[in-house]
Enzyme design. Structure first.
Site, PDB file in Angstrom:
ATOM      1  CD  GLU A  71     -12.995 -10.119   7.131  1.00 58.39           C
ATOM      2  OE1 GLU A  71     -13.177 -10.518   5.978  1.00 58.39           O
ATOM      3  OE2 GLU A  71     -11.875  -9.750   7.554  1.00 58.39           O
ATOM      4  N   PRO A 281       1.163  -1.190   0.022  1.00 56.21           N
ATOM      5  CG  PRO A 281       3.310  -2.043   0.127  1.00 56.21           C
ATOM      6  CD  PRO A 281       2.516  -0.814   0.431  1.00 56.21           C
ATOM      7  NE  ARG A 282      -5.519  -6.816   2.812  1.00 60.96           N
ATOM      8  CZ  ARG A 282      -6.526  -6.353   3.511  1.00 60.96           C
ATOM      9  NH1 ARG A 282      -6.742  -5.049   3.575  1.00 60.96           N
ATOM     10  NH2 ARG A 282      -7.349  -7.165   4.125  1.00 60.96           N
ATOM     11  N   GLY A 324      -2.440   1.509   8.536  1.00 63.44           N
ATOM     12  CA  GLY A 324      -3.365   2.511   9.048  1.00 63.44           C
ATOM     13  C   GLY A 324      -3.704   3.701   8.174  1.00 63.44           C
ATOM     14  CG  ASN A 349     -14.180  -1.637   1.309  1.00 64.42           C
ATOM     15  OD1 ASN A 349     -14.971  -1.317   0.419  1.00 64.42           O
ATOM     16  ND2 ASN A 349     -14.493  -1.545   2.586  1.00 64.42           N
ATOM     17  CD  GLU A 352     -11.147   1.046   3.130  1.00 69.87           C
ATOM     18  OE1 GLU A 352     -10.006   1.250   2.674  1.00 69.87           O
ATOM     19  OE2 GLU A 352     -11.349   0.486   4.218  1.00 69.87           O
TER      20      GLU A 352
END
Length: 442
Positions: A71, A281-282, A324, A349, A352
Site C-alpha cells: 500500500e 523471503p517476504r 528493499g 505484486n 513488479e
C-alpha cells in the site's frame, strides 16, 4: 408544544464493536503504558496507542494511510502526483507494519509528515483527533476502521477509500458483519475501487451506489516508469554477472514455499551451470528457515547484507536478508517467481517483474492480485505453476529459449501498460476535488 428530535440510532453491531474495543483498551492499556516509561521514543506500540506524542494541533490537507509495503507503493505514487500538481499541500502519511514504516521513512520522509497508524480504540482515536485535523482522509485498499472513520466524519473530514479491493474471503467476512461496517462505508464520500468485481462486492456489503467509482489500480501506474536501467547495470557489475550468467529470482516467498522453490532452482541449476538464484523471503523472520533448507541440501550461499558491505560474491545462491532490493533484482532476472502463491496467501505484486519485461511465474493462489493474474495469463505474460515440478519445467523452458523469454517478458510489460490506464491520476483528481469541496464549504 415541545418537538422531539429523533436521534439517529446506532446499529447494534456498531455498539458492540465500540464497547468491546473500549474494554480491550482498558485491558491492554497498563501494559502499553508500562512500555512508555522505558525504551526508545519511537517504540511502535506506544505510538499505536498515541502515547507520549504531540502533533501540536496540526492541520493537514490530506492524510493518507497505507497499511504495509504494498500500500505504501500506492501512496508514493499518489503523494508524488499530488505534490506535482500542488506543491504547497500539507500531507500526513501513516503505516501500520514495521516494513511499511521503514519504506515510508526511506521514500517519503522529506515530502510528508509520517505517523504510526493508531489502534482503533475509542480512547486512542479521541486523543489522536484532539491533536490532528485533516481536511481529507484517504485509506488505501481495505482500511475500514469504525472508530477512526466515524470519528473523522464527526470532525467534518471528507473520507475517501482509495484503490479499494475486496477479496472473496474478505467479502464474505464483511457481509456477515454488516451491522458494523455499513455505517462505516456510508461515511466515505467516495469509494474508488479497482474493478467492477470489487465495486459489486462493496455495494453488496453496504456501500452506496453513488459513492462507488471504478478507477483502476494505482499500484501499477507508478511501476511504468520505475525501472532504472542504470541501477540494474550497477547491481550486475557489483555481483559479477556477465553475459553468460542467467538469473532466477524468487521474490516475496512465504512459509511453506522455501523447499519447493529451492528444489526447483537446484534442478534448474544442474541444467544451466551458470544460473544464479536469488531467494527473497517476504518477511525477514523466515531467513533461518531458508538457510536451513539450503544447508540441508548442501547448497552454498551468500547473504545480501554481506555483499552490500563489499564482500565478493562466491556462490550462485544469494539469500536477500534485508528489506528493499527485491524490485531491482526482478530487473536483473531472466525469469521470476512471485511468492505467496504456492501456499494460500493470495500472492504478491505480480506486476513488479512485469514492469521490467521479465517473464512472471506464480502459483494458483493469487486472490490479492486477481486482475493482474488474469491479464498476465490472458495476454501470455505470466505462467501459473502448481508445484515444484511444474516450477522447474517452466524455469528450464524459459532459460533454454531466449526468444521465448523475450516474447513472454514483452507481453508481461504490455499487460502492465494495459492494466494501469491512469488509475493514480484519476484518484488524485478525486482527492483534490474532495479537498476543494471541503475548503469551499468552510
Amino acid at each position: 408544544m415541545k418537538h422531539c428530535v429523533k436521534k439517529r440510532q446506532v446499529p447494534l453491531g456498531l455498539k458492540v464493536y465500540r464497547t468491546l474495543s473500549s474494554l480491550l483498551y482498558y485491558a491492554s492499556s497498563p501494559v502499553i503504558k508500562g512500555l512508555s516509561k522505558v525504551g526508545d521514543e519511537e517504540d511502535l506500540w506506544r505510538q499505536r496507542f498515541f502515547l507520549n506524542r504531540s502533533f501540536g494541533n496540526e492541520i493537514y490537507d490530506c492524510w493518507l494511510h497505507a497499511v504495509s509495503v504494498g500500500e505504501v507503493a500506492v501512496c508514493e505514487v499518489l503523494v508524488d502526483s499530488l505534490l506535482r500538481i500542488r506543491p504547497d499541500l500539507k500531507l500526513l502519511v501513516s503505516s501500520t507494519t514495521p516494513q511499511g514504516l521503514i519504506r515510508l521513512r526511506t521514500r517519503l520522509s522529506e515530502k510528508c509528515s509520517l505517523m504510526v497508524f493508531p489502534l482503533d480504540f475509542p480512547q486512542v482515536i479521541s486523543r489522536l483527533l484532539s491533536q490532528i485535523k485533516t481536511t481529507v482522509y484517504g485509506g488505501i485498499e481495505t482500511e475500514l476502521w469504525p472508530n477512526l472513520i466515524l470519528g473523522l466524519k464527526e470532525k467534518g473530514t471528507n473520507c475517501i477509500l482509495l484503490n479499494g479491493r475486496l477479496s472473496e474471503k474478505s467479502f464474505k467476512a464483511y457481509k456477515r458483519l454488516g451491522g458494523i461496517f455499513r455505517p462505516v462505508l456510508n461515511s466515505f464520500s467516495k469509494i474508488c475501487v479497482i474493478n467492477e468485481t470489487y465495486k459489486d462486492r462493496f455495494e453488496k456489503i453496504g456501500a452506496s451506489h453513488q459513492s462507488l467509482i471504478v478507477t483502476g489500480n494505482a499500484k501499477y501506474e507508478g511501476l511504468i516508469t520505475k525501472p532504472d536501467l542504470n541501477r540494474k547495470k550497477i547491481i550486475k557489475d557489483r555481483l559479477g554477472l556477465g553475459q553468460k550468467e542467467l538469473v532466477f529470482c524468487a521474490g516475496s516467498i512465504r512459509g511453506g514455499e522455501e523447499e519447493p522453490i529451492i528444489d526447483a532452482g537446484a534442478r534448474a541449476k544442474k541444467e544451466h551451470p551458470h544460473l544464479v538464484c536469488f531467494i527473497v523471503p517476504r518477511h525477514l523472520d523466515r531467513i533461518p528457515c531458508v538457510l536451513k533448507v539450503l544447508e540441508k541440501r548442501g547448497i552454498g550461499f551468500d547473504l545480501w547484507s554481506q555483499l552490500e558491505l563489499g564482500k565478493k560474491r562466491s556462490h550462485d545462491w544469494i539469500v536477500v536478508d534485508v528489506i528493499g532490493p527485491l524490485y531491482d533484482l526482478y530487473g536483473i532476472a531472466d525469469c521470476a517467481f512471485v511468492g505467496g502463491s504456492l501456499v494460500p496467501k493470495g500472492g504478491q505484486n505480480l506486476m513488479e517483474p512485469a514492469s521490467w519485461g521479465c517473464p512472471v511465474i506464480f502459483g494458483p493462489s493469487t486472490s490479492n492480485f486477481e486482475e493482474a493474474a488474469s491479464i498476465l495469463q490472458r495476454e501470455g505474460g505470466g505462467i501459473t505453476v502448481r508445484d515444484s515440478n511444474e516450477l522447474f519445467e517452466v524455469i528450464n523452458r524459459l532459460l533454454k529459449d531466449p526468444v521465448l523469454r523475450q516474447n513472454i517478458g514483452k507481453k508481461a510489460r504490455e499487460s502492465l501498460l494495459s492494466i494501469s490506464k491512469g488509475a493514480a491520476s484519476f484518484q488524485v483528481e478525486i482527492i483534490l476535488e474532495e479537498l476543494d469541496k471541503a475548503n469551499k464549504a468552510k
